[in-house]
Design a protein around this motif. Structure first.
Motif, PDB file in Angstrom:
ATOM      1  N   VAL A 234       1.569  -5.702   5.225  1.00 43.71           N
ATOM      2  CA  VAL A 234       1.346  -5.465   3.920  1.00 43.71           C
ATOM      3  C   VAL A 234       1.403  -3.836   3.705  1.00 43.71           C
ATOM      4  N   ALA A 235       1.059  -3.102   4.538  1.00 37.10           N
ATOM      5  CA  ALA A 235       1.206  -1.635   4.593  1.00 37.10           C
ATOM      6  C   ALA A 235       2.601  -1.344   4.689  1.00 37.10           C
ATOM      7  N   ALA A 236       3.164  -1.828   5.839  1.00 39.92           N
ATOM      8  CA  ALA A 236       4.726  -1.484   5.955  1.00 39.92           C
ATOM      9  C   ALA A 236       5.714  -1.802   4.743  1.00 39.92           C
ATOM     10  N   TYR A 237       5.253  -3.056   4.190  1.00 36.86           N
ATOM     11  CA  TYR A 237       6.161  -3.460   2.934  1.00 36.86           C
ATOM     12  C   TYR A 237       5.709  -2.402   1.882  1.00 36.86           C
ATOM     13  N   THR A 238       4.286  -2.084   1.548  1.00 38.68           N
ATOM     14  CA  THR A 238       4.191  -1.049   0.714  1.00 38.68           C
ATOM     15  C   THR A 238       5.052   0.289   0.627  1.00 38.68           C
ATOM     16  N   ARG A 239       4.812   0.808   2.070  1.00 42.56           N
ATOM     17  CA  ARG A 239       5.941   1.922   2.242  1.00 42.56           C
ATOM     18  C   ARG A 239       7.344   1.855   1.964  1.00 42.56           C
ATOM     19  N   LYS A 240       7.799   0.470   2.526  1.00 43.45           N
ATOM     20  CA  LYS A 240       9.375   0.116   2.183  1.00 43.45           C
ATOM     21  C   LYS A 240       9.614   0.308   0.604  1.00 43.45           C
ATOM     22  N   LYS A 241       8.603  -0.374  -0.150  1.00 44.87           N
ATOM     23  CA  LYS A 241       8.632  -0.836  -1.511  1.00 44.87           C
ATOM     24  C   LYS A 241       8.819   0.730  -2.173  1.00 44.87           C
ATOM     25  N   GLN A 242       7.873   1.804  -1.747  1.00 48.76           N
ATOM     26  CA  GLN A 242       8.005   3.097  -2.285  1.00 48.76           C
ATOM     27  C   GLN A 242       9.358   3.652  -1.902  1.00 48.76           C
ATOM     28  N   GLU A 243       9.801   3.391  -0.538  1.00 53.81           N
ATOM     29  CA  GLU A 243      10.997   4.117  -0.347  1.00 53.81           C
ATOM     30  C   GLU A 243      12.185   3.786  -1.305  1.00 53.81           C
ATOM     31  N   GLU A 244      12.039   2.371  -1.435  1.00 55.52           N
ATOM     32  CA  GLU A 244      13.198   1.660  -2.307  1.00 55.52           C
ATOM     33  C   GLU A 244      12.989   2.260  -3.851  1.00 55.52           C
ATOM     34  N   GLU A 245      11.875   2.527  -4.340  1.00 54.49           N
ATOM     35  CA  GLU A 245      11.765   2.996  -5.717  1.00 54.49           C
ATOM     36  C   GLU A 245      12.382   4.515  -5.568  1.00 54.49           C
ATOM     37  N   GLU A 246      11.804   5.343  -4.723  1.00 55.69           N
ATOM     38  CA  GLU A 246      12.278   6.411  -4.366  1.00 55.69           C
ATOM     39  C   GLU A 246      13.971   6.724  -4.376  1.00 55.69           C
ATOM     40  N   LYS A 247      14.519   5.618  -3.690  1.00 56.24           N
ATOM     41  CA  LYS A 247      16.017   5.822  -3.767  1.00 56.24           C
ATOM     42  C   LYS A 247      16.541   5.282  -5.275  1.00 56.24           C
ATOM     43  N   HIS A 248      15.931   4.226  -5.884  1.00 58.84           N
ATOM     44  CA  HIS A 248      16.188   3.942  -7.142  1.00 58.84           C
ATOM     45  C   HIS A 248      16.152   4.848  -8.096  1.00 58.84           C
ATOM     46  N   ARG A 249      15.182   5.900  -7.883  1.00 57.73           N
ATOM     47  CA  ARG A 249      15.093   6.886  -8.674  1.00 57.73           C
ATOM     48  C   ARG A 249      16.226   7.830  -8.657  1.00 57.73           C
ATOM     49  N   LEU A 250      16.679   8.055  -7.432  1.00 60.25           N
ATOM     50  CA  LEU A 250      17.731   9.107  -7.070  1.00 60.25           C
ATOM     51  C   LEU A 250      18.963   8.615  -7.503  1.00 60.25           C
ATOM     52  N   TRP A 251      19.154   7.196  -7.545  1.00 58.86           N
ATOM     53  CA  TRP A 251      20.493   6.540  -8.053  1.00 58.86           C
ATOM     54  C   TRP A 251      20.548   6.616  -9.506  1.00 58.86           C
TER      55      TRP A 251
END
Ligand code: PEP
Ligand code: MG
Length: 542
Positions: A234-251
């Motif tokens: 779950v912790a790994a998932y949460t990190r990945k989700k945050q990274e994904e959201e970060e990338k989305h913001r950038l895009w």
């Protein structure tokens, strides 16, 4: 925690509850049972579930279509309590010691036949209702959800496999992710998942039915599914989700920016859509236009051939929403894996090589002209272009032109407004079309390269067959050479060439495509900004 591996087809991560989607086409058979009381209980439970479903349908219909049309669900719910009907089912179970499904089926036959022979028209019409509620009860007995997701929360949908028509009919609001036990990365179901930006994993092989209802994490990038995830997962998932959201913001910050390389080369980035529902996503992701509107999904969503009016309304809405941006609508590409019951297409030995797309249209010109008329009418409301799939020869194009001329003449005679001059292009998705693209180019306004089928036909690999995936080489030199040749032939004839197959969204090929001179890439909405990012980081040294 249990980890299983499939193939990720849509990059995104999600966590939620697993929901097994069952489709049951088995005929009902008569089974002798040793415990009729248990069958009586199953019947009682099925009645309760059916009543709940009908109440929900009644409420939904009240909201959406009003009291008069909602009444039917209320009538059906009352019929579930009908004493004669219920005691007939119970009697058959008790006296014949048979399964509840069979008892319902027999009762349904008896009652519907009885209603059918009545003189009163109203009572005769009740025969259909009896069959309808009996089918609902049988489905409840089998635990079959009939394509509807009976959950309030959005879920991770698990299915053996999903056909494109099942996929488009699913309630998207309720789906966090798709998991299929079979299925290939190149299937239309996978493409639909990408278009809708829903994380998806296919080819999982097996999944224990006990997993139904459990929590799972789906990683659409890697194809990994964790059931009953532990804290670390779950912790790994949460990190990945945050990274994904970060990338989305950038895009998202690239919205409004041009698709231009550092050395000044610009191309068009358009969106592939399956229907009107995807237009918002296309606009939110700043699509320059729609490069591929797969109109066949309009046919697959319906239980009847969409009429000219229905199609016209859909195409007009697309044109209006795009407000002057280009909308390229592909005429219906039904056949192969995209089947619909009402067209009653013949069963074929080799459906991918069979009766599909333009072949159906040219064999059934009435059906084709219905779509053409709708398209030419919609052309009045925006920048609409038409594109024809599965072309192999100039003769097909000549036959298409004849049908266009007839369709336009029909509209003229009926004094229905339409656009006389509309851009028409073809998909280059058969090796034949690619090889003779020099002959085809002067006959059309543009080419759009369908790499999904072009790869399938060039490599002789069924895109639906998951066991061939290790032989499926999307970067095969033969396919890349054909693409290059098509672009060159387009430019020699002064027309533009784009790519609308999935390869167009492969960032590892973007530079190569730009060097080949591609003018447009049409990708699923969520892939527009990442590809823009890629283009803007490139320097072709020109
Ligand atoms: C293709 O074949 O590349 C294409 C875009 O069409 P579809 O995937 O709908 O067959
Ligand atoms: Mg195709």
């Amino acid at each position: 925690m249990k980890r299983i591996q499939g193939k990720g087809v849509c990059g995104a991560v999600t966590m939620g509850r697993l929901y097994f989607y069952r489709k049951d086409n088995d005929p009902i058979s008569r089974k002798t049972v040793t415990d009729p009381e248990a069958e009586q209980q199953r019947f009682a439970k099925a009645r309760q579930q059916a009543a709940k479903e009908l109440e929900a349908l009644h409420e939904k219909a009240l909201r959406e279509v009003g009291e008069i049309h909602a009444q039917i669900f209320e009538i059906h719910r009352m019929m579930l309590d009908d004493e004669d009907y219920c005691s007939s089912v119970s009697h058959i179970i008790d006296t014949q010691h048979v399964n509840a499904e069979y008892a319902v089926l027999r009762t349904s036959d008896t009652f519907s036949q009885m209603f059918e022979t009545m003189t009163d028209e109203y009572m005769r019409a009740r025969a259909t209702d009896v069959v309808d509620i009996s089918n609902r009860l049988i489905r409840c007995l089998k635990g079959d959800s009939d394509g509807r997701i009976l959950s309030r929360e959005p879920v991770i949908l698990v299915a053996e496999d999903l056909t494109p028509s099942e996929t488009v009919q699913l309630d998207k609001e309720k789906i966090l992710a798709f998991l299929t036990l079979r299925g290939s990365e190149n299937s239309h179901t996978a493409i639909l998942a990408r278009t809708m930006a829903i994380p998806a994993v296919v080819g999982l092989g097996k999944l224990d039915p006990e997993a139904d209802g459990k929590t799972a994490i789906v990683d659409g990038f890697t194809g990994t599914v964790c059931i009953d995830p532990d804290e670390a997962a779950v912790a790994a998932y949460t990190r990945k989700k945050q990274e994904e959201e970060e990338k989305h913001r950038l895009w998202q910050s690239l919205r409004g920016k041009p698709n231009t390389t550092r050395d000044g080369r610009s191309i068009q980035l358009y969106a592939n859509i399956g229907g009107l529902d995807d237009i918002n996503a296309a606009l939110q992701n700043d699509a320059g236009g729609i490069g591929l509107f797969r109109s066949e999904f309009l046919y697959l969503q319906n239980d009847h051939l969409p009429t000219e009016e229905e199609q016209f309304r859909a195409y007009r809405e697309a044109a209006e929403k795009l407000a002057g941006k280009k909308v390229i609508i592909r005429t219906m590409d039904i056949g192969a894996d995209k089947q619909t019951g009402y067209l009653k297409l013949p069963k074929e030995e080799n459906p991918a090589l069979g009766y599909r797309a333009i072949r159906i249209c040219l064999t059934e010109p009435e059906l084709f002209r219905t779509q053409l008329r709708a398209l030419y009418r919609a052309g009045v409301y925006g920048d609409v272009s038409i594109m024809f799939p599965m072309i192999t020869s100039p003769e097909e194009l000549k036959r298409i032109r004849e049908q266009i001329a007839i369709a336009q003449q029909e509209l003229r005679t009926q004094e229905i407004p339409f656009r006389e001059e509309m851009e028409t292009g073809i998909m280059i998705e058969t090796p034949a079309a690619a090889v003779i693209s020099d002959i085809l180019a002067p006959m059309v306004d543009f080419f759009s390269i369908g790499t999904n089928d072009l790869t399938q036909y060039t490599l002789a690999i069924d895109r639906q067959n998951p066991s061939l995936e290790s032989f499926y080489q999307p970067h095969h030199e033969a396919v890349l050479r054909l693409i290059h040749q098509v672009i060159q032939n387009a430019h020699k004839a002064g027309i533009w060439a784009g790519i609308c197959g999935e390869l167009g969204a492969d960032p590892t090929l973007t530079e190569q495509f730009l060097r080949m001179g591609v003018d447009e890439l049409s990708v699923s909405p969520a892939q527009i900004l990442p590809i823009r990012d890629k283009i803007r980081s490139m320097d072709l040294g020109s």
